[in-house]
Motif scaffolding. Structure first.
Motif, mmCIF file in Angstrom:
data_model
loop_
_atom_site.group_PDB
_atom_site.id
_atom_site.type_symbol
_atom_site.label_atom_id
_atom_site.label_comp_id
_atom_site.label_asym_id
_atom_site.label_seq_id
_atom_site.Cartn_x
_atom_site.Cartn_y
_atom_site.Cartn_z
ATOM 1 N N VAL A 1 28.197 -25.728 -2.654
ATOM 2 C CA VAL A 1 27.256 -25.500 -1.554
ATOM 3 C C VAL A 1 26.213 -26.633 -1.512
ATOM 4 O O VAL A 1 25.836 -27.092 -0.433
ATOM 5 C CB VAL A 1 26.594 -24.109 -1.688
ATOM 6 N N CYS B 1 27.814 -29.486 0.188
ATOM 7 C CA CYS B 1 27.832 -29.238 1.635
ATOM 8 C C CYS B 1 26.457 -29.533 2.236
ATOM 9 O O CYS B 1 26.351 -30.104 3.322
ATOM 10 C CB CYS B 1 28.231 -27.789 1.920
ATOM 11 N N TRP C 1 25.018 -31.969 5.292
ATOM 12 C CA TRP C 1 24.102 -31.529 6.335
ATOM 13 C C TRP C 1 22.936 -32.519 6.426
ATOM 14 O O TRP C 1 22.526 -32.928 7.501
ATOM 15 C CB TRP C 1 23.615 -30.114 6.024
ATOM 16 N N SER D 1 29.833 -28.433 7.169
ATOM 17 C CA SER D 1 29.057 -28.032 5.989
ATOM 18 C C SER D 1 28.662 -26.560 6.058
ATOM 19 O O SER D 1 28.691 -25.855 5.044
ATOM 20 C CB SER D 1 27.823 -28.918 5.814
ATOM 21 N N ASN D 2 28.326 -26.082 7.232
ATOM 22 C CA ASN D 2 27.964 -24.677 7.387
ATOM 23 C C ASN D 2 29.174 -23.759 7.234
ATOM 24 O O ASN D 2 29.097 -22.725 6.565
ATOM 25 C CB ASN D 2 27.270 -24.451 8.728
ATOM 26 N N ILE D 3 30.285 -24.130 7.827
ATOM 27 C CA ILE D 3 31.502 -23.317 7.713
ATOM 28 C C ILE D 3 31.954 -23.238 6.256
ATOM 29 O O ILE D 3 32.273 -22.155 5.745
ATOM 30 C CB ILE D 3 32.621 -23.872 8.616
ATOM 31 N N THR E 1 30.194 -23.655 3.535
ATOM 32 C CA THR E 1 29.232 -22.894 2.733
ATOM 33 C C THR E 1 29.477 -21.398 2.855
ATOM 34 O O THR E 1 29.570 -20.693 1.846
ATOM 35 C CB THR E 1 27.787 -23.245 3.160
ATOM 36 N N VAL E 2 29.598 -20.910 4.070
ATOM 37 C CA VAL E 2 29.817 -19.477 4.278
ATOM 38 C C VAL E 2 31.188 -19.060 3.742
ATOM 39 O O VAL E 2 31.327 -18.022 3.083
ATOM 40 C CB VAL E 2 29.657 -19.097 5.770
ATOM 41 N N MET E 3 32.213 -19.891 3.986
ATOM 42 C CA MET E 3 33.561 -19.584 3.492
ATOM 43 C C MET E 3 33.575 -19.486 1.974
ATOM 44 O O MET E 3 34.155 -18.560 1.399
ATOM 45 C CB MET E 3 34.546 -20.652 3.962
ATOM 46 N N TRP F 1 31.061 -18.848 -0.057
ATOM 47 C CA TRP F 1 30.298 -17.690 -0.506
ATOM 48 C C TRP F 1 31.129 -16.409 -0.376
ATOM 49 O O TRP F 1 31.204 -15.611 -1.314
ATOM 50 C CB TRP F 1 28.995 -17.579 0.291
ATOM 51 N N VAL F 2 31.775 -16.228 0.772
ATOM 52 C CA VAL F 2 32.621 -15.041 0.969
ATOM 53 C C VAL F 2 33.787 -15.047 -0.024
ATOM 54 O O VAL F 2 34.101 -14.021 -0.627
ATOM 55 C CB VAL F 2 33.122 -14.952 2.432
ATOM 56 N N TRP G 1 33.837 -16.417 -2.962
ATOM 57 C CA TRP G 1 33.284 -16.116 -4.284
ATOM 58 C C TRP G 1 33.075 -14.615 -4.449
ATOM 59 O O TRP G 1 33.287 -14.059 -5.528
ATOM 60 C CB TRP G 1 31.968 -16.879 -4.461
#
Length: 146
Positions: free
Chosen positions: A52, A55, A59, A77-79, A81-83, A85-86, A88
């Protein structure tokens, strides 16, 4: 005479130590550490943090460029990061680590393109290449022994 390593390179190289140590612990079948807990959990959470962070670097690079240039850095970078985290949250550790490894390689590919466009320096790119290579080797070892 060689120039000393910039602080960013030193910190990036130091950042590989948890990957190396966790892989060694796992290879030695040390699955838990006093006060810190599960080695696979430590490795996966550290991997998430570093991925992250990387990423976030992209950004920041997007924000440093003239308006409208490299818009994909901001979105990607946003996609990612969220991907991550989910992933994980819901995936088994070994599968998450494999996905994160692919993300690290993808981020290095982006950095390769940025280097070709002279957006990032040769020194920064060389550090990224070395660090990603070290991380990839020790993540693969960790995945293998988990």
């Amino acid at each position: 005479m060689k120039m000393p390593l910039p602080m960013t390179s030193k910190l990036a190289l130091l950042g590989t130590l948890p990957f190396v140590l966790c892989a060694i612990f796992l290879a030695l079948d040390i699955l838990s550490l006093p006060f810190l807990g599960s080695v696979p959990a430590l490795l996966s959470s550290y991997t998430l943090v570093i991925a992250v962070f990387m990423c976030g670097v992209h950004w920041g690079q997007y924000l440093q460029q003239p308006s409208g240039q490299f818009t994909n850095l901001f979105i990607i970078s946003n996609i990612l990061t969220v991907m991550l985290w989910v992933a994980w949250l819901i995936l088994p550790v070994d599968i998450f680590l494999m996905l994160a490894l692919l993300v690290f390689i993808g981020l290095l590919y982006i950095d390769t393109r940025l280097r070709l466009r002279a957006v990032i320096s040769k020194t920064y790119f060389r550090t990224r290449l070395i660090v990603t290579s070290v991380v990839a080797v020790f993540l693969l070892l960790s995945i293998y022994v988990i």
